[in-house]
Design an enzyme around this catalytic site. Structure first.
Site, short mmCIF file in Angstrom:
data_model
loop_
_atom_site.label_atom_id
_atom_site.label_comp_id
_atom_site.label_asym_id
_atom_site.label_seq_id
_atom_site.Cartn_x
_atom_site.Cartn_y
_atom_site.Cartn_z
N ASP A 1 -41.02 23.54 -2.90
CA ASP A 1 -41.53 22.69 -1.82
C ASP A 1 -41.13 23.31 -0.47
OD1 ASP A 1 -42.60 20.53 -0.52
OD2 ASP A 1 -41.21 19.05 -1.30
N TYR B 1 -35.41 18.58 -10.56
CA TYR B 1 -35.74 17.39 -11.35
C TYR B 1 -35.29 17.49 -12.81
CZ TYR B 1 -38.35 15.04 -7.59
OH TYR B 1 -38.70 14.38 -6.43
N THR C 1 -38.97 21.39 -13.39
CA THR C 1 -37.92 22.09 -14.15
C THR C 1 -36.81 22.66 -13.26
OG1 THR C 1 -39.08 24.22 -14.16
CG2 THR C 1 -39.55 22.70 -15.97
#
Ligand code: ADP
Length: 179
Positions: free
Chosen positions: A40, A127, A124
């Site tokens: 992100d 999270y 993965t």
């Protein structure tokens, strides 16, 4: 590694997804669409402020869903932001939510005329989804989608490490053999 499924190329590569020149890259976002760490962060950094400005208009995105924005300064024209589940114990709907994150992204791609799309390994990282299970779900969901829907040309998974690529490759081999 690469296989063809119903005329669609499904390919695994190691790399940095921000460098992809597919029509769309997928972001493993959080439900606030607020930016974060990992992939992100890398996407917002490389794509510039226009992506966050468009994200802010959505006011968030539920787990398992997806939204689409400009790719800003990226080579990719679009970013599809999807929210994978936080893994707890696998008994809280995580597999269904992860499959839904992939399927929602693919649906949004088709609806926007996107032909080529690149995914990271959703859920993965921070999270915590065990990658062996996640790889299987990711690939199965893509197989099912391209069997049922025409329009995409290529779906790539851009894995950040050799180890992640090896896990996805094993899962793809199994799936391609019908296992
Ligand atoms: P999540 O919160 O969904 O777990 P993360 O960003 O923490 O998302 O991790 C998802 C995956 O993305 C991890 O396997 C991580 O190694 C990988 N990743 C991080 N940066 C990049 C990048 N630039 N390109 C591709 N994958 C990346």
């Amino acid at each position: 590694m690469r296989v063809m499924v119903n005329g669609v190329e499904i390919e695994l590569v190691r790399g940095d997804i921000t460098a992809e020149s597919s029509d769309a890259i997928v972001n493993a976002a959080n439900s606030a669409l607020a930016g974060g760490g990992g992939v992100d962060h890398a996407i917002h950094r490389a794509g510039g402020d226009a992506i966050m400005r468009e994200c802010a208009r959505f006011g968030g995105c539920p787990t398992g869903s997806a939204v689409i924005t400009t790719g800003g300064e990226l080579k990719a024209r679009y970013v599809i932001h999807t929210v994978g589940p936080i893994y707890v114990d696998g008994q809280r709907g995580e597999p269904q939510l992860l499959a839904s994150a992939y399927a929602s992204s693919l649906r949004l791609a088709l609806d926007n005329g996107i032909k080529t799309i690149s995914f990271p390994s959703i859920s993965t990282g921070v999270y915590g989804y065990p990658i062996g299970f996640a790889a299987r779900i990711a690939l199965e969901t893509v197989f099912d989608f391209v069997m049922a829907n025409k329009g995409l040309r290529s779906v790539r998974f851009v894995l950040f490490s050799e180890r992640d690529l090896a896990v996805y490759s094993k899962a793809l081999e199994r799936l391609a053999k019908g296992g």
